[in-house]
Scaffold this motif. Structure first.
Motif, PDB file in Angstrom:
ATOM      1  N   VAL A 159      22.520  34.312  21.447  1.00  0.00           N
ATOM      2  CA  VAL A 159      23.421  33.306  20.875  1.00  0.00           C
ATOM      3  C   VAL A 159      23.350  32.067  21.746  1.00  0.00           C
ATOM      4  O   VAL A 159      23.493  32.155  22.975  1.00  0.00           O
ATOM      5  N   THR A 160      23.109  30.915  21.133  1.00  0.00           N
ATOM      6  CA  THR A 160      23.013  29.679  21.896  1.00  0.00           C
ATOM      7  C   THR A 160      23.404  28.483  21.042  1.00  0.00           C
ATOM      8  O   THR A 160      23.238  28.503  19.820  1.00  0.00           O
ATOM      9  N   HIS A 161      23.958  27.461  21.708  1.00  0.00           N
ATOM     10  CA  HIS A 161      24.197  26.176  21.047  1.00  0.00           C
ATOM     11  C   HIS A 161      22.986  25.261  21.189  1.00  0.00           C
ATOM     12  O   HIS A 161      22.927  24.199  20.564  1.00  0.00           O
ATOM     13  N   ASP A 162      22.040  25.672  22.020  1.00  0.00           N
ATOM     14  CA  ASP A 162      20.892  24.842  22.360  1.00  0.00           C
ATOM     15  C   ASP A 162      19.723  25.185  21.436  1.00  0.00           C
ATOM     16  O   ASP A 162      19.063  26.219  21.609  1.00  0.00           O
ATOM     17  N   LEU A 163      19.453  24.330  20.474  1.00  0.00           N
ATOM     18  CA  LEU A 163      18.382  24.591  19.512  1.00  0.00           C
ATOM     19  C   LEU A 163      17.028  24.648  20.199  1.00  0.00           C
ATOM     20  O   LEU A 163      16.165  25.455  19.834  1.00  0.00           O
ATOM     21  N   GLU A 164      16.818  23.805  21.204  1.00  0.00           N
ATOM     22  CA  GLU A 164      15.549  23.833  21.927  1.00  0.00           C
ATOM     23  C   GLU A 164      15.339  25.186  22.578  1.00  0.00           C
ATOM     24  O   GLU A 164      14.239  25.751  22.529  1.00  0.00           O
ATOM     25  N   GLU A 165      16.379  25.734  23.195  1.00  0.00           N
ATOM     26  CA  GLU A 165      16.289  27.049  23.818  1.00  0.00           C
ATOM     27  C   GLU A 165      15.931  28.112  22.794  1.00  0.00           C
ATOM     28  O   GLU A 165      15.112  29.003  23.051  1.00  0.00           O
ATOM     29  N   ALA A 166      16.532  28.033  21.619  1.00  0.00           N
ATOM     30  CA  ALA A 166      16.263  29.010  20.572  1.00  0.00           C
ATOM     31  C   ALA A 166      14.798  28.983  20.149  1.00  0.00           C
ATOM     32  O   ALA A 166      14.152  30.034  20.036  1.00  0.00           O
ATOM     33  N   VAL A 167      14.259  27.793  19.922  1.00  0.00           N
ATOM     34  CA  VAL A 167      12.867  27.679  19.470  1.00  0.00           C
ATOM     35  C   VAL A 167      11.903  28.075  20.578  1.00  0.00           C
ATOM     36  O   VAL A 167      10.855  28.679  20.326  1.00  0.00           O
ATOM     37  N   LEU A 168      12.236  27.761  21.818  1.00  0.00           N
ATOM     38  CA  LEU A 168      11.375  28.111  22.943  1.00  0.00           C
ATOM     39  C   LEU A 168      11.237  29.623  23.115  1.00  0.00           C
ATOM     40  O   LEU A 168      10.156  30.122  23.451  1.00  0.00           O
ATOM     41  N   MET A 169      12.318  30.364  22.877  1.00  0.00           N
ATOM     42  CA  MET A 169      12.353  31.759  23.288  1.00  0.00           C
ATOM     43  C   MET A 169      12.199  32.762  22.149  1.00  0.00           C
ATOM     44  O   MET A 169      11.695  33.870  22.368  1.00  0.00           O
ATOM     45  N   ALA A 170      12.609  32.401  20.954  1.00  0.00           N
ATOM     46  CA  ALA A 170      12.762  33.400  19.899  1.00  0.00           C
ATOM     47  C   ALA A 170      11.530  33.551  19.014  1.00  0.00           C
ATOM     48  O   ALA A 170      10.695  32.658  18.905  1.00  0.00           O
ATOM     49  N   ASP A 171      11.454  34.719  18.361  1.00  0.00           N
ATOM     50  CA  ASP A 171      10.481  34.951  17.297  1.00  0.00           C
ATOM     51  C   ASP A 171      11.034  34.487  15.945  1.00  0.00           C
ATOM     52  O   ASP A 171      10.268  34.210  15.025  1.00  0.00           O
ATOM     53  N   ARG A 172      12.370  34.425  15.874  1.00  0.00           N
ATOM     54  CA  ARG A 172      13.029  34.025  14.625  1.00  0.00           C
ATOM     55  C   ARG A 172      14.346  33.363  14.977  1.00  0.00           C
ATOM     56  O   ARG A 172      15.050  33.814  15.890  1.00  0.00           O
TER      57      ARG A 172
END
Length: 285
Positions: free
Chosen positions: A212-225
């Motif tokens: 769970v994150t508010h940081d969209l950049e973090e989400a795209v950097l780390m996640a598969d989805r």
């Protein structure tokens, strides 16, 4: 060979490895009652997470992202719908997951080694002192804190505290990680370093993750989805597969044009939800 390593069979040449469903939320809704008034935090949410997938949930404050984690952890029952883990209903505390929140919750009067050791004792009450020392040393080395075993939390930097909290969670040997804004309190540079460290550990141990994150950049950097939640009540507005290969270099990936394109695509969905959340809070005042 380290007993912390997870060994999985290699698929036959040319075959696609089968990934069974690890986590499932089916048409889930959650209601809370505050001061005699009932409000819906999450509504009609369906999520399926295969094993070894890294899923990121993004959205404005109050959209139910942390509520999803609490249901998977068995800390909260849905008002409607069902939550299953490996096909079995989650009806009590889910001891097969590790949960890391924004606060590290390290005990300030105990050293790094003791903070991690307590967690191991809770998991393996029959372990002897030698095994405890071995496992604690292994985890300290895994997260890069060798040499700081006897330091107390107040003597550590923010990043070191996060590493210690991560080691304390991993010593339980969870097969799934639930991460609720784990790096939100860190400065930008340290956050990047911790993102890379977490990627390294997750990829090494082939773990299932919901972040769970508010940081969209973090989400795209780390996640598969990545799933974008609407402002409350939280529903899934859109989801996007992230095609970047693993292992990933978080330092380099953010400068690739494909990264910018996906970030812009998801931001076009997310910005409307942030605006709706701000307007809702203004009306509530």
């Amino acid at each position: 060979m380290s007993h912390l390593q997870l060994i999985r069979p290699e698929p036959a040449t040319g075959a696609t490895p089968a990934r069974r469903r690890k986590i499932s939320l089916d048409k889930v809704a959650v209601d809370f009652t505050t001061r005699g008034k009932t409000f819906r935090a999450v509504d009609d949410v369906t999520i399926e997470v295969p094993e070894m997938q890294f899923l990121a949930l993004v959205g404005p404050s109050g959209c139910g992202k942390s509520t999803v984690l609490n249901m998977v952890a068995g800390l909260l029952a849905p008002s409607e719908g069902s939550v299953t883990y490996d096909g079995a209903p989650v009806e009590a505390a889910n001891t097969r997951v590790g949960y890391m929140t924004q606060k590290d919750t390290l005990l300030p009067w105990r050293s790094v080694a003791d903070n991690i050791g307590i967690a191991f004792e809770l998991r393996c009450r029959k372990a002897n002192a030698a095994e405890r020392r071995e496992r604690v040393a292994e985890m300290i080395d895994l997260v890069g804190l060798k040499g700081f075993e006897r330091h107390f939390p107040a003597e550590l930097s923010g990043g070191m505290r996060k590493r210690a909290a991560l080691a304390r969670m991993l010593i339980y040997e969870p097969e799934t990680l639930l991460l609720d804004e784990p790096f939100a309190a860190l400065d930008a540079q340290l956050r990047i370093l911790m993102q890379q460290e977490l990627l390294r550990l997750v990829e090494r141990r082939q773990m299932t993750v919901i972040l769970v994150t508010h940081d969209l950049e973090e989400a795209v950097l780390m996640a598969d989805r990545v799933m974008v939640f609407t402002s409350g009540p939280g529903r899934i507005r859109t989801e996007r597969d992230i095609p970047f290969e693993r292992p990933r270099n978080a330092m380099e990936l953010r400068f690739r044009p494909e990264f910018s394109a996906i970030h812009e695509e998801l931001w076009s969905e997310l910005k409307d939800e942030f605006a709706a959340s701000v307007e809702r809070e203004r009306r509530a005042q």
